[in-house]
Scaffold this active site. Structure first.
Site, PDB file in Angstrom:
ATOM      1  N   HIS A  31      -6.855   6.955  -2.885  1.00  0.00           N
ATOM      2  CA  HIS A  31      -7.705   5.974  -2.212  1.00  0.00           C
ATOM      3  C   HIS A  31      -7.035   5.233  -1.061  1.00  0.00           C
ATOM      4  CE1 HIS A  31      -5.547   2.942  -4.558  1.00  0.00           C
ATOM      5  NE2 HIS A  31      -6.103   2.024  -3.782  1.00  0.00           N
ATOM      6  N   HIS A  86       0.848  -1.203   0.000  1.00  0.00           N
ATOM      7  CA  HIS A  86       0.000   0.000   0.000  1.00  0.00           C
ATOM      8  C   HIS A  86       0.882   1.251   0.000  1.00  0.00           C
ATOM      9  CE1 HIS A  86      -3.114  -2.902   1.464  1.00  0.00           C
ATOM     10  NE2 HIS A  86      -3.854  -2.181   0.640  1.00  0.00           N
TER      11      HIS A  86
END
Length: 706
Positions: A497, A455
């Site tokens: 996001h 991530h």
């Protein structure tokens, strides 16, 4: 002759009594007026200069004095009367010997009638139904003032003379009188409740400002109890001291502190019990020094605690009844009820103050964070100068292919290519976005990602790239399937996001009770809501306001869409709407634009699964590196992680096969049913699944590469 006179007197007496009944009927249920009428009649019948009634209120065990003769008192007097007191009066027979601890009744009688007057008391009983008892109870006392005290025989003779007459009168009028008194009491209680509700509404309107609320509390307390002064103390939770910053409704030059347990206020704070002091100077806890300093003379004090649901949070202290008398039981009841509203209001104000401070601290920390994340102007200038050269270095036809692997693009070049995506979709021109602001926005978003195995910024870029590929390959803008504003919101959502992702999932945030969970767990999607918050923060930065050209309506719509699309990346949310997604067709896309964009968002988030095998395998290892790190943390917390998070139990090929079957393929099937142009993605997914199956057979204990 004498017989005729007796008959005449009897008829006259009956006529007088009938007149009384008529007057009582006219007075209706006005208890004050009724008492005036009865007193006048008693004075006429007995010849007493003054008479008055003392009704007893059974619910609160109080005696009540409102009218003396035909004079209505400015303030009614209430005093405690227990069952033992009443029995004492009845047995005594001649004098009113109620154990009036604070002398409320006797003081008022002396003030109105005089202490040398001789008063006869008659107890009037009626049947009150109590649980387990139907005995007669004393309902009221009839009091006759018959003149100065001059001997003991006169009261005895007078009492015997009038006793039967008074009993006979009240046999007929007692029910009507008691009904009126009960109605009066009910109206009084209802009025009290309405006053307190109005007070509560006024106080709750001030919770945004603690100082203003404190002044409001004191003003309301003074009005309700008719006091001359009020002080309000809050308990310092660190020292236990009572602290007052406001005295008599005014800001004090310096705060006043009282040690725990000291003085009247300290005693009330410790015990939690209301204290009604009739003579302040005779009370052992009263400190005269404040009066000597201020010149204020304290006569009486009503001090009561203020509580929240669990603890005492403060003390209110009222000084001096304004009419020169002292605080009575009615004032105590009002203070007790008022303290509840005070507690609620003050606790709300304290919470509001803490929230405001937390918001201010959050704003300061965000400003500090953004200050240290500031993008160097040289970097912006370099990118703007190199953008044309960069685009020439990359084959745009290959770049826009669904099978292209954007992970191969190095970090600095990815910013230039992101700028190129906005340019190529014509959003820079359509929304007049200054390129300098757009570059700063992209660089700041890049800085907002942590160096996690998976991530991170590279993941955000690959998600954005796949969104761009969908726009290009499916001609979504040209066919009117997606509007320009929706495309702008979609690409921003793709970039932002996973902002500030910590490498742990929503479940871990809740289990560890992290700061994020405290902020967002009640709303669900803890991580996603944090990502959205960070995105809004960057969009609000003065140097990154790429939405400035939008009007108010467009801006709100764009921000709302960004929020919905970032939340759509929570797989839990995806499964909740999966049934609705399956109802999408090529014909109804514009009826439900947000559903289509949410589907596209999930596909972009899963896009590494539709890339060639080497990329898919590499990305899986990055994902499980994060999973296993979370599993290790859960073990340290004494928890048992899921198999997919446990490096000792996880079989990566097996887990990936299951993930493809339950999440990846069903999602892309929905997209392919709407847009057959992406059917090739399904073939790639199937190829990757077969590779995982082979790996499972060949390396059943497959683990991460070192």
């Amino acid at each position: 002759m004498e017989e005729q006179q007796c008959i005449s007197e009897e008829i006259g007496g009956k006529m007088n009594f009938l007149n009384l009944i008529e007057e009582l009927s006219i007075a209706g249920t006005d208890s004050i007026h009724l008492q005036c009428v009865v007193n006048r009649y008693l004075q006429d019948v007995t010849g007493a200069p003054v008479s008055f009634l003392v009704p007893l209120i059974p619910a609160s065990e109080e005696g009540l004095l409102q009218v003396v003769g035909e004079k209505v008192l400015d303030k009614e007097i209430r005093f405690s009367v227990t069952t033992a007191d009443i029995e004492n009066v009845t047995m005594n027979g001649f004098s009113f010997s109620v154990n009036d601890q604070h002398n409320d009744f006797s003081e008022m009688i002396e003030k109105i009638i005089g202490k040398d007057e001789n008063i006869l008391f008659f107890d009037i009983k009626h049947t009150r139904i109590h649980p387990g008892s139907g005995e007669n109870q004393v309902a009221l006392f009839v009091c006759l003032v018959i003149g100065n005290k001059e001997g003991e025989e006169s009261p005895r003779i007078e009492r015997e003379h009038y006793k039967n007459t008074i009993q006979e009168i009240f046999r007929y009028i007692l029910g009507h009188l008691l009904t009126a008194l009960e109605l009066f009491e009910e109206k009084r209680v209802r009025g009290q409740c309405q006053n307190l509700l109005r007070v509560a509404r006024r106080l709750l309107g001030k919770i945004g400002d603690l100082g203003k609320l404190m002044r409001g509390v004191m003003a309301e307390a003074k009005d309700l109890a008719d006091a001359e002064r009020c002080s309000l103390f809050l308990i310092d939770k660190y020292t236990g001291e009572l602290v007052s910053k406001v005295f008599d409704g005014n800001e004090a030059s310096e705060e006043l502190r009282i040690e725990n347990g000291q003085g009247i206020a300290g005693h009330v704070a410790n015990t939690g019990k209301l204290l009604n002091i009739r003579n302040a100077y005779q009370h052992p806890l009263f400190y005269k020094g404040v009066d000597e300093l201020t010149g204020f003379k304290t006569r009486s004090i009503l001090c009561f605690p203020i509580c929240d649901e669990e603890n005492i949070i403060g003390v209110a202290q009222l000084c001096n009844k304004a009419n020169g008398f002292h605080f009575d039981k009615c004032d105590e009841e009002i203070a007790t009820a008022f303290s509840i509203y005070c507690g609620i209001s003050i606790m709300h104000a304290l919470v509001h103050e803490r929230v405001q401070k937390a918001e201010a601290r959050h704003k300061l920390s965000q400003e500090l964070l953004l200050h240290h994340m500031k993008v160097p102007e040289d970097d912006v200038k370099t990118i703007l100068e190199d953008i044309k050269t960069t685009c020439e270095q990359i084959n745009l036809n290959e770049f826009s292919s669904l099978s292209y692997c954007p992970r191969e693009i190095e970090r600095s070049l990815s910013i230039r290519m992101s700028l190129g995506i906005f340019d190529d979709v014509k959003l820079v021109q359509k929304f007049k976005i200054p390129k300098g602001k757009l570059v700063r926005f992209l660089l700041l978003v890049q800085k907002g990602y942590r160096e996690m195995p998976y991530h991170n910024w590279t993941h955000a870029f690959t998600v954005t790239h796949f969104g761009y590929c969908l726009f290009k390959n499916l001609n979504l803008l040209e066919r009117g399937i997606v509007t320009d504003l929706e495309a702008l919101a979609f690409l921003i959502a793709c970039l932002c996001h996973d902002l500030d992702h910590r490498g742990t999932n929503n479940s871990y945030q809740k289990q560890s009770r992290s700061p994020l969970a405290k902020l967002y767990s009640s709303e669900g999607s803890v991580n996603e809501r944090h990502h959205l918050s960070q995105a809004i923060c960057i969009l609000n930065d003065a140097d990154c306001k790429i939405l400035d050209s939008l009007d108010n309506g467009q801006f709100k719509e764009c921000i709302d869409m960004i929020g919905e699309l970032i939340l759509a990346t929570d797989l839990a949310q995806h499964f909740r709407i999966l049934g609705n997604l399956r109802q999408l067709t090529a014909e109804n896309l514009r009826e439900k634009p947000l559903l289509l964009l949410s589907l596209m968002m999930t596909c972009c988030d899963l896009s590494d699964q539709v890339k060639p095998w080497p990329t898919t395998q590499f990305v899986a290892e990055l994902v499980y590196a994060e999973f296993f790190a979370q599993g290790d943390l859960e073990k340290e917390m004494g928890l048992s992680p899921k198999d997919m998070m446990d490096r000792q139990k996880a079989c990566i090929p097996e887990l990936q096969i299951e993930f493809i079957a339950t999440v990846v393929r069903p999602t892309f099937e929905v997209l392919a049913n709407i847009f057959p142009e992406v059917s090739s993605c399904l073939d790639t997914i199937d190829d990757n699944r077969r590779n995982w199956e082979v790996l499972r057979e060949q390396q059943p204990h497959y683990c991460l590469t070192p």
